[in-house]
Design an enzyme around this catalytic site. Structure first.
Site, mmCIF file in Angstrom:
data_model
loop_
_atom_site.group_PDB
_atom_site.id
_atom_site.type_symbol
_atom_site.label_atom_id
_atom_site.label_comp_id
_atom_site.label_asym_id
_atom_site.label_seq_id
_atom_site.Cartn_x
_atom_site.Cartn_y
_atom_site.Cartn_z
ATOM 1 N N GLY A 76 92.722 41.072 18.024
ATOM 2 C CA GLY A 76 93.160 39.706 17.756
ATOM 3 C C GLY A 76 92.293 38.737 18.521
ATOM 4 N N SER A 77 92.844 37.569 18.824
ATOM 5 C CA SER A 77 92.039 36.521 19.459
ATOM 6 C C SER A 77 91.936 36.747 20.973
ATOM 7 C CB SER A 77 92.673 35.165 19.172
ATOM 8 O OG SER A 77 93.996 35.166 19.655
ATOM 9 N N GLY B 8 94.584 38.193 23.758
ATOM 10 C CA GLY B 8 94.127 39.335 24.565
ATOM 11 C C GLY B 8 94.446 39.125 26.042
ATOM 12 N N GLU C 185 89.988 44.345 21.270
ATOM 13 C CA GLU C 185 89.007 44.015 20.217
ATOM 14 C C GLU C 185 89.278 42.580 19.824
ATOM 15 O OE1 GLU C 185 86.612 45.807 19.140
ATOM 16 O OE2 GLU C 185 87.122 47.789 19.900
ATOM 17 N N CYS D 123 85.911 39.178 11.998
ATOM 18 C CA CYS D 123 85.556 39.122 13.423
ATOM 19 C C CYS D 123 84.054 39.262 13.607
ATOM 20 C CB CYS D 123 86.296 40.189 14.203
ATOM 21 S SG CYS D 123 86.083 41.843 13.542
HETATM 22 P P1 NAD Z 1 96.228 36.779 17.217
HETATM 23 O O1 NAD Z 1 95.658 36.969 18.559
HETATM 24 O O2 NAD Z 1 96.878 35.496 16.898
HETATM 25 O O3 NAD Z 1 97.317 37.898 16.882
HETATM 26 C C1 NAD Z 1 97.017 39.279 16.904
HETATM 27 C C2 NAD Z 1 98.299 40.060 17.096
HETATM 28 O O4 NAD Z 1 98.822 39.806 18.402
HETATM 29 C C3 NAD Z 1 99.410 39.714 16.125
HETATM 30 O O5 NAD Z 1 100.040 40.901 15.707
HETATM 31 C C4 NAD Z 1 100.346 38.867 16.958
HETATM 32 O O6 NAD Z 1 101.682 38.891 16.533
HETATM 33 C C5 NAD Z 1 100.203 39.522 18.314
HETATM 34 N N1 NAD Z 1 100.594 38.684 19.452
HETATM 35 C C6 NAD Z 1 100.580 37.324 19.534
HETATM 36 N N2 NAD Z 1 100.985 36.928 20.762
HETATM 37 C C7 NAD Z 1 101.250 38.050 21.474
HETATM 38 C C8 NAD Z 1 101.672 38.299 22.797
HETATM 39 N N3 NAD Z 1 101.921 37.308 23.660
HETATM 40 N N4 NAD Z 1 101.838 39.577 23.203
HETATM 41 C C9 NAD Z 1 101.561 40.599 22.348
HETATM 42 N N5 NAD Z 1 101.163 40.428 21.076
HETATM 43 C C10 NAD Z 1 100.998 39.170 20.631
HETATM 44 O O7 NAD Z 1 95.027 37.078 16.218
HETATM 45 P P2 NAD Z 1 94.995 36.939 14.639
HETATM 46 O O8 NAD Z 1 94.984 35.502 14.281
HETATM 47 O O9 NAD Z 1 96.045 37.810 14.035
HETATM 48 O O10 NAD Z 1 93.586 37.584 14.299
HETATM 49 C C11 NAD Z 1 92.394 36.866 14.269
HETATM 50 C C12 NAD Z 1 91.573 37.166 15.500
HETATM 51 O O11 NAD Z 1 91.350 38.568 15.576
HETATM 52 C C13 NAD Z 1 90.186 36.546 15.442
HETATM 53 O O12 NAD Z 1 89.832 36.069 16.702
HETATM 54 C C14 NAD Z 1 89.303 37.722 15.050
HETATM 55 O O13 NAD Z 1 87.955 37.573 15.422
HETATM 56 C C15 NAD Z 1 89.969 38.831 15.782
HETATM 57 N N6 NAD Z 1 89.620 40.139 15.209
HETATM 58 C C16 NAD Z 1 88.877 40.988 15.977
HETATM 59 C C17 NAD Z 1 88.497 42.216 15.457
HETATM 60 C C18 NAD Z 1 87.697 43.189 16.273
HETATM 61 O O14 NAD Z 1 87.674 44.356 15.930
HETATM 62 N N7 NAD Z 1 87.039 42.781 17.336
HETATM 63 C C19 NAD Z 1 88.910 42.585 14.163
HETATM 64 C C20 NAD Z 1 89.656 41.695 13.420
HETATM 65 C C21 NAD Z 1 90.024 40.465 13.966
#
Ligand code: NAD
Length: 492
Positions: A215-216, A220, A237, A271
């Site tokens: 995720g973002s 993270g 990631e 990503c």
């Molecule tokens: P996000 O960080 O908003 O959410 C990711 C996940 O984390 C979701 O399931 C969300 O519910 C959960 N989450 C949110 N707050 C949390 C917390 N406090 N504790 C635990 N879990 C929590 O990201 P997104 O908008 O779903 O995804 C887009 C991001 O992911 C972009 O930055 C993209 O570049 C990245 N991404 C990275 C990769 C990689 O492999 N490096 C792959 C795909 C996407």
């Protein structure tokens, strides 16, 4: 996606706003229950051994493959991406599942190591044992491919998994968990918990043996903070701001095609998508003209003919709009798209030139179908500017003579030469970033090992002539050892 009450939420079709399905919001107690079930199932799963698990995982692979069209429908409904793109990510995920199942024994099984001269009486063995229960927290942009990069490898390594998909794509998570349960009905080896950030945070605090987060970077950081409370290890990631470099001897047609696909496919919500392009001044004009032609042919929409779908997460529209407006306000030019490209749900392709290097469009993840193209004097400048980023996920180099050298110098976890994003589709290669793009590696042997602990075992073959691990060690023994070590290591 909207919260209806404390117990359920709706997933929405981002192209239309229609409700796709209603899902439970799992609270901390429900998460704990899932983890407890997984803990019990983990022993059974680990006990199957590599062969037993591979058989089951390959059976699951068959189910996913035969019903891929159905899964693609769910992906299409929840993300809005074209059906063909949904199929592409499913195909790649299947390939990873297959690789993980088939290679886990070879990568993780017991191996003899040299015990060295001092311990020549020992057999030295290393093996990689499962951690137990892995919590996988996933994003919405590639809701099958991305989590599968953790789920398949964690399962193949012998762990049970509790998966928390994005609140935007809970149906995809449900489909995966239900299809696995058809293959393993009696043991909750792979379970689903759905909900928002709180559900993910509860998973971090649930006592799982590792969290694999995608995720973002902002989320993270929160994940790491929550996991720090229980010293739960994490794999992160996160996002990227990947660059594509075009050298003076590059195949410009191929480079332009790759830049447009790498930047705009999945509406830029990738990503490892290309967001910045650094082009040698000798070929800049010709390259830009080709990119403009190709980008003009790409259309965002929800009809069957559109090349890219909507922006899945409505809040991202504001970020994309701000990046474009800021760049234009600072003197950049939009050769395609621009200020009017961002609509209510869709963003049309946008190609920017002359964007100042410190603008958000160059520094922050835009996550829309935009490219910022910059002219460079030479490839050293291209490397310096590419590497001047807090991110370091992937990247791409188009060059004939210096491709390998430039690829090595890019500060990123992965680089493709004369193609884009190919590394993600090679199951045997590690996938992961540096800096704000995260740490740890999924995919390949490194990805399998992420979900294990290395276990060292020594087994005495015969009594040592020089026994070092006893209080009855003599002065003569110590003197012999000192002589020996001098002979072995003291020559230079
Ligand atoms: P996000 O960080 O908003 O959410 C990711 C996940 O984390 C979701 O399931 C969300 O519910 C959960 N989450 C949110 N707050 C949390 C917390 N406090 N504790 C635990 N879990 C929590 O990201 P997104 O908008 O779903 O995804 C887009 C991001 O992911 C972009 O930055 C993209 O570049 C990245 N991404 C990275 C990769 C990689 O492999 N490096 C792959 C795909 C996407």
């Amino acid at each position: 996606m909207t919260a209806t009450d404390t117990a359920t939420f709706e997933s929405l079709n981002p192209a239309t706003g229609e409700v796709v399905a209603v899902h439970p919001v799992h609270d901390a107690a429900a998460v704990a229950e899932a983890v407890a079930g997984a803990r019990a199932a983990a022993d059974w799963w680990a006990g199957l051994g590599f062969g037993g698990r591979a058989k089951i995982l390959l059976k699951w692979k068959g189910v996913v493959t035969r019903r891929a069209q159905q899964l693609a429908e769910v992906v299409h409904a929840e993300t809005g991406k074209p059906h063909a793109d949904a199929m592409l990510e499913i195909v790649l995920a299947i390939d990873h599942l297959s690789w993980a199942a088939k290679h886990a024994a070879k990568v993780l099984g017991p191996k003899k190591r040299s015990a060295g001269l001092l311990m020549a009486n020992q057999t030295a063995i290393v093996e990689y044992q499962p951690l137990g229960v892995i919590g996988v927290i996933g994003p919405w942009n590639y809701p099958v491919f991305t989590p599968m990069g953790s789920i398949a490898y964690a399962l193949a390594a012998g762990n049970a998994v509790v998966f928390k998909p994005s609140e935007y794509t809970p149906g995809v998570g449900r489909w995966l968990a239900e299809s696995f349960a058809e293959v393993v009905p009696a043991h909750p080896v792979f379970q689903l918990v759905t909900g928002f950030g709180e559900t993910g945070a509860a998973l971090c605090r649930s006592g799982v043996d590792k969290i694999a987060f995608t995720g973002s970077p902002g989320t993270g950081r929160k994940i790491m903070a929550a996991c720090a409370e229980t010293l739960t290890p994490v794999l992160i990631e996160a996002g990227g701001k990947d660059a594509l470099l075009v050298d003076s001897d590059a195949d410009l047609e191929a480079a332009a095609d790759a830049a447009v696909w790498g930047g705009m496919s999945n509406a830029g919500q990738t990503c490892t998508g290309i967001e910045r392009v650094y082009v040698h001044e000798g070929v800049y004009d010709e390259f830009v003209a080709k990119v403009v032609d190709k980008a003009k042919a790409v259309r965002a929409g929800s009809d069957g003919q559109a090349d890219i779908g909507p922006i899945t997460m409505p809040g991202q529209l504001d970020i994309i709009r701000r990046h474009i407006a800021d760049a234009l306000g600072q003197g950049a030019t939009a050769l395609v798209g621009g200020a009017d490209a961002v609509g209510e749900r869709f963003v049309q392709p946008t190609v920017l030139v002359d964007v100042p290097e410190d603008a958000p469009a160059m520094k922050e993840e835009t996550f829309g179908p935009t490219l910022a193209i910059s002219k460079v004097r030479d490839m050293d400048e291209a490397i310096t500017r590419s590497n001047d980023s807090k991110y370091g996920l992937g990247g791409s180099v188009f060059a004939k003579r210096r491709g390998m050298e430039l690829a090595r110098r890019l500060r990123s976890g992965m680089t493709s030469i004369n193609s884009v994003i190919s590394f993600a589709a090679v199951p045997s290669l590690p996938f992961g970033g540096v800096g704000d793009s995260g740490f740890g590696r999924i995919h390949g042997p490194d990805g399998l090992k992420e979900f294990t602990r290395a276990k060292a075992i020594t087994k005495q073959k015969f009594k040592a002539p020089l026994n070092l691990t006893t209080f009855s060690r003599t002065e003569k023994t110590d003197a012999t050892v000192a002589k020996l070590i001098n002979l072995l290591h003291g020559k230079r």
